[in-house]
Write a protein that holds these residues in place. Structure first.
Motif, mmCIF file in Angstrom:
data_model
loop_
_atom_site.group_PDB
_atom_site.id
_atom_site.type_symbol
_atom_site.label_atom_id
_atom_site.label_comp_id
_atom_site.label_asym_id
_atom_site.label_seq_id
_atom_site.Cartn_x
_atom_site.Cartn_y
_atom_site.Cartn_z
ATOM 1 N N SER A 22 0.887 -1.225 -0.065
ATOM 2 C CA SER A 22 0.014 0.072 0.069
ATOM 3 C C SER A 22 1.027 1.316 0.096
ATOM 4 C CB SER A 22 -0.722 0.031 1.215
ATOM 5 O OG SER A 22 -1.461 1.225 1.263
ATOM 6 N N ILE A 24 4.138 1.474 -0.829
ATOM 7 C CA ILE A 24 5.036 1.859 -2.249
ATOM 8 C C ILE A 24 4.209 2.014 -3.374
ATOM 9 C CG2 ILE A 24 6.776 0.525 -3.459
ATOM 10 C CD1 ILE A 24 7.508 -0.948 -0.735
ATOM 11 N N GLY A 25 4.115 2.821 -4.134
ATOM 12 C CA GLY A 25 3.250 3.033 -4.967
ATOM 13 C C GLY A 25 3.768 4.211 -5.986
ATOM 14 N N LEU A 26 2.922 4.904 -6.704
ATOM 15 C CA LEU A 26 3.436 6.145 -7.478
ATOM 16 C C LEU A 26 4.220 7.012 -6.571
ATOM 17 C CD1 LEU A 26 -0.247 6.553 -9.568
ATOM 18 C CD2 LEU A 26 1.923 5.168 -10.349
ATOM 19 N N GLY A 27 3.606 7.335 -5.488
ATOM 20 C CA GLY A 27 4.407 8.050 -4.807
ATOM 21 C C GLY A 27 5.885 7.844 -4.542
ATOM 22 N N ILE A 102 -9.286 9.494 -3.851
ATOM 23 C CA ILE A 102 -7.763 9.149 -4.140
ATOM 24 C C ILE A 102 -7.722 7.816 -5.427
ATOM 25 C CG2 ILE A 102 -5.735 8.429 -3.691
ATOM 26 C CD1 ILE A 102 -6.098 9.602 -0.900
ATOM 27 N N TYR A 106 -6.162 8.173 -8.960
ATOM 28 C CA TYR A 106 -4.732 7.383 -8.864
ATOM 29 C C TYR A 106 -4.828 6.274 -9.901
ATOM 30 C CZ TYR A 106 -0.998 5.056 -6.070
ATOM 31 O OH TYR A 106 0.168 4.709 -5.600
ATOM 32 N N PHE A 228 2.012 10.901 2.519
ATOM 33 C CA PHE A 228 1.510 10.286 1.329
ATOM 34 C C PHE A 228 1.923 9.030 0.876
ATOM 35 C CE2 PHE A 228 0.930 9.424 -3.353
ATOM 36 C CZ PHE A 228 -0.533 9.681 -3.487
ATOM 37 N N THR A 229 3.295 9.024 1.028
ATOM 38 C CA THR A 229 3.880 7.817 0.716
ATOM 39 C C THR A 229 3.765 6.570 1.651
ATOM 40 O OG1 THR A 229 6.059 6.806 -0.054
ATOM 41 C CG2 THR A 229 6.224 8.295 1.681
ATOM 42 N N SER A 231 0.831 6.233 2.890
ATOM 43 C CA SER A 231 -0.425 5.852 2.891
ATOM 44 C C SER A 231 -1.472 6.379 4.269
ATOM 45 C CB SER A 231 -1.081 4.287 2.614
ATOM 46 O OG SER A 231 -0.429 3.926 1.416
ATOM 47 N N ALA A 236 -6.185 3.586 5.265
ATOM 48 C CA ALA A 236 -5.944 2.396 4.805
ATOM 49 C C ALA A 236 -5.016 1.522 5.449
ATOM 50 C CB ALA A 236 -5.079 2.928 3.421
ATOM 51 N N SER A 322 -0.975 -0.547 -4.396
ATOM 52 C CA SER A 322 -1.534 0.633 -3.469
ATOM 53 C C SER A 322 -3.193 0.780 -3.783
ATOM 54 C CB SER A 322 -0.891 2.039 -3.976
ATOM 55 O OG SER A 322 0.460 1.820 -3.665
ATOM 56 N N SER A 325 -5.411 -1.118 -1.534
ATOM 57 C CA SER A 325 -5.673 -0.809 -0.105
ATOM 58 C C SER A 325 -6.588 0.459 -0.327
ATOM 59 C CB SER A 325 -4.298 -0.290 0.396
ATOM 60 O OG SER A 325 -3.900 0.891 -0.057
ATOM 61 N N LEU A 326 -6.581 1.061 -1.343
ATOM 62 C CA LEU A 326 -7.756 2.215 -1.364
ATOM 63 C C LEU A 326 -9.165 1.527 -1.634
ATOM 64 C CD1 LEU A 326 -5.611 4.589 -3.659
ATOM 65 C CD2 LEU A 326 -6.604 5.099 -1.324
HETATM 66 N N1 PHE Z 1 1.068 5.297 -0.581
HETATM 67 C C1 PHE Z 1 0.777 5.227 -1.952
HETATM 68 C C2 PHE Z 1 1.879 5.810 -2.715
HETATM 69 O O1 PHE Z 1 3.070 5.926 -2.413
HETATM 70 C C3 PHE Z 1 -0.484 6.229 -2.104
HETATM 71 C C4 PHE Z 1 -1.480 5.978 -1.274
HETATM 72 C C5 PHE Z 1 -2.107 7.259 -0.407
HETATM 73 C C6 PHE Z 1 -2.316 4.845 -0.907
HETATM 74 C C7 PHE Z 1 -3.019 6.959 0.652
HETATM 75 C C8 PHE Z 1 -3.138 4.666 -0.186
HETATM 76 C C9 PHE Z 1 -3.648 5.570 0.617
HETATM 77 O O2 PHE Z 1 1.730 5.766 -4.063
#
Ligand code: PHE
Length: 462
Positions: A22, A24-27, A102, A106, A228-229, A231, A236, A322, A325-326
């Motif tokens: 969750s 580790i993502g686009l962030g 989001i 996202y 943000f990174t 989550s 979540a 990620s 998890s949303l």
């Molecule tokens: N943490 C995710 C990312 O780094 C983004 C995210 C934010 C996911 C909030 C879930 C809730 O890309």
């Protein structure tokens, strides 16, 4: 009728991988490198690391703790611990709404990543001599409705498929497969990056802080990013924590999640900056860094064709772990509070999120002229979620645990499964209490004021 038993993770590592998935993502792979590039490299990274330790980790522990203690979704969890307070229940509700918002945009960006796997494979990158050309190509794709909406819907379908299969059989199993693949792909890309001729300039950029770029704004951006990174701020991690057993050591799991998330961001930055510097391009491209600059980087490096495909597979996997998890936050809410079946919740709300995401997907063509306070629809929902809902949510989560629910009740709950830690390293717990009570709310509040522009206003007046 007795309710069906609530699902739980099958193992401790299952929870850690899902939660790290969750986080580790686009962030990490899209945003972290480009803001690092904008704010001057190593100095920004150092500040980001400090923010992650003093705000990210304590708030993460608080969120997971609320979830594990109540074994509920964000709404049910706040309702239970506040004994029905309308205000706190609404804070939980805001988290579910934030999840919905989001996910809707996202998944649009994730769709671009998915689409770029195909574009990379088609060899089209070899036609790009400069980032400007790649940028034009990217703009033409995202203004092509069929391409844009098609990949967005496909990505949403993937997300729904995983969540539909359940906590253990869908999310946990998916994370156990996808996270090691993600790690492996990233290692391959880092090795490629650091062995390029001229990579040392990128490594240097990463290790030698240039303090002249570090402004108040950079510090606030670093705080916002660590939030943000991980989550945080919308439940979540709370929801994932609700499937965790009380026998697990919560602080140690939280440290593992933060460590993995940070490590992946740093490795992604290393892979990208070595490539960018070795090919003589600029690290300051901003949000377009991945779609404008990287395709050109790949055409200039040996083996770039294969590495470009791997990169976009990596980005898509990161986004998928990620996005599930949303969707799980919304799903858990309808299962727990409304008595829906998982399948119904996923289909109805996966479908509704997709519909709500369409205006974001159309923001670069059909709705290109639509503006809210000067922002297009996509940027407006991003602003609302990342700059308002998440910091507000995070602020109240820390205030809730530190002041309302209180340490008298929170500490025994945290202690379950962590008795050893409490006895051997009591300062860890003291540190958590202090950070959550005095640092997190104040710093998050500052990030919030900054992101809605109030700090700038005050600075202008002074
Ligand atoms: N943490 C995710 C990312 O780094 C983004 C995210 C934010 C996911 C909030 C879930 C809730 O890309």
């Amino acid at each position: 009728m007795a309710q069906a038993k609530r699902e739980q993770w099958g193992s401790k590592i299952g929870f850690i991988l899902a939660a790290a998935g969750s986080a580790i993502g686009l962030g990490n792979i899209w945003k972290f490198p480009y803001i690092t590039g904008q704010y001057g490299g190593a100095a920004f990274i150092l500040i980001y690391l400090i923010c992650t330790a003093i705000i990210g980790l304590p708030v993460l522990m608080a969120e997971v703790l609320i979830g594990r203690t109540t074994q509920k979704n964000p709404v049910g969890a706040f309702k239970k611990l506040s004994e029905g307070s309308k205000f706190w229940t609404a804070i939980g509700g805001m988290g579910v709404a934030a999840g919905f918002i989001i996910l809707s945009y996202y998944a649009v960006v994730a769709g671009w990543a998915l689409g770029y796997i195909y574009q990379a494979a088609s060899g089209v990158f070899y036609e790009f001599s400069k980032p400007e050309v790649a940028g034009q190509y990217f703009n033409s794709l995202i203004s092509d409705t069929v391409w844009n909406v098609g990949y967005f819907v496909l990505f949403m379908a993937l997300t729904m498929g995983v969540v539909y299969s359940g906590v253990k059989n869908g999310i946990e199993r998916g994370s156990k497969i996808m996270m090691p693949v993600l790690f492996l792909l990233l290692i391959i890309l880092v090795i490629r990056g650091v062995t390029l001729e001229g990579a040392s300039a990128g490594i240097k950029y990463f290790l030698h802080p240039d303090w002249s770029h570090v402004t108040g704004e950079a510090i606030l951006a670093a705080m916002g990013q660590s939030f943000f990174t991980l989550s945080l701020g919308m439940g979540a991690m709370l929801t994932y924590g609700s499937y965790m057993s009380r026998k697990e050591n919560l602080p140690s799991s939280a440290v593992s999640i933060v460590t993995l998330d940070t490590l992946i961001a740093l490795l992604a930055g290393l892979a990208i900056f070595t490539g960018v510097f070795a090919t003589g391009l600029s690290p300051k491209a901003g949000p377009g860094l991945i779609f404008h600059t990287l395709p050109v980087v790949f055409t200039k490096m040996p083996g770039g064709y294969a590495f470009s495909i791997l990169f976009f597979v990596l980005l898509t996997i990161a986004a998928l772990t990620s996005s599930i998890s949303l969707l799980e936050v919304i799903t858990a809410y309808f299962i727990d509070e409304k008595g829906w079946s998982r399948h119904r919740a996923v289909i109805v709300f996966g479908g509704l999120t997709t519909l709500f995401g369409l205006p974001s997907a159309f923001s670069y063509n059909l709705m290109g002229d639509f503006r809210i306070f000067g922002l297009n629809f996509f940027d407006s929902v991003d602003f609302l979620a990342a700059n308002i809902l998440l910091p507000v949510g995070g602020f109240f989560i820390s205030v809730f645990v530190a002041y309302y629910w209180g340490y008298k009740k929170a500490l025994p709950a945290l202690r379950d499964g962590a008795e050893n830690l409490f006895e051997k390293y009591p300062w860890v717990i003291t540190g958590w209490k202090i950070l959550l009570k005095y640092f997190a709310p104040v710093l998050i509040f500052l990030v919030f004021l900054n992101s809605i522009g109030i700090l700038k206003l005050i600075a202008d007046i002074l």
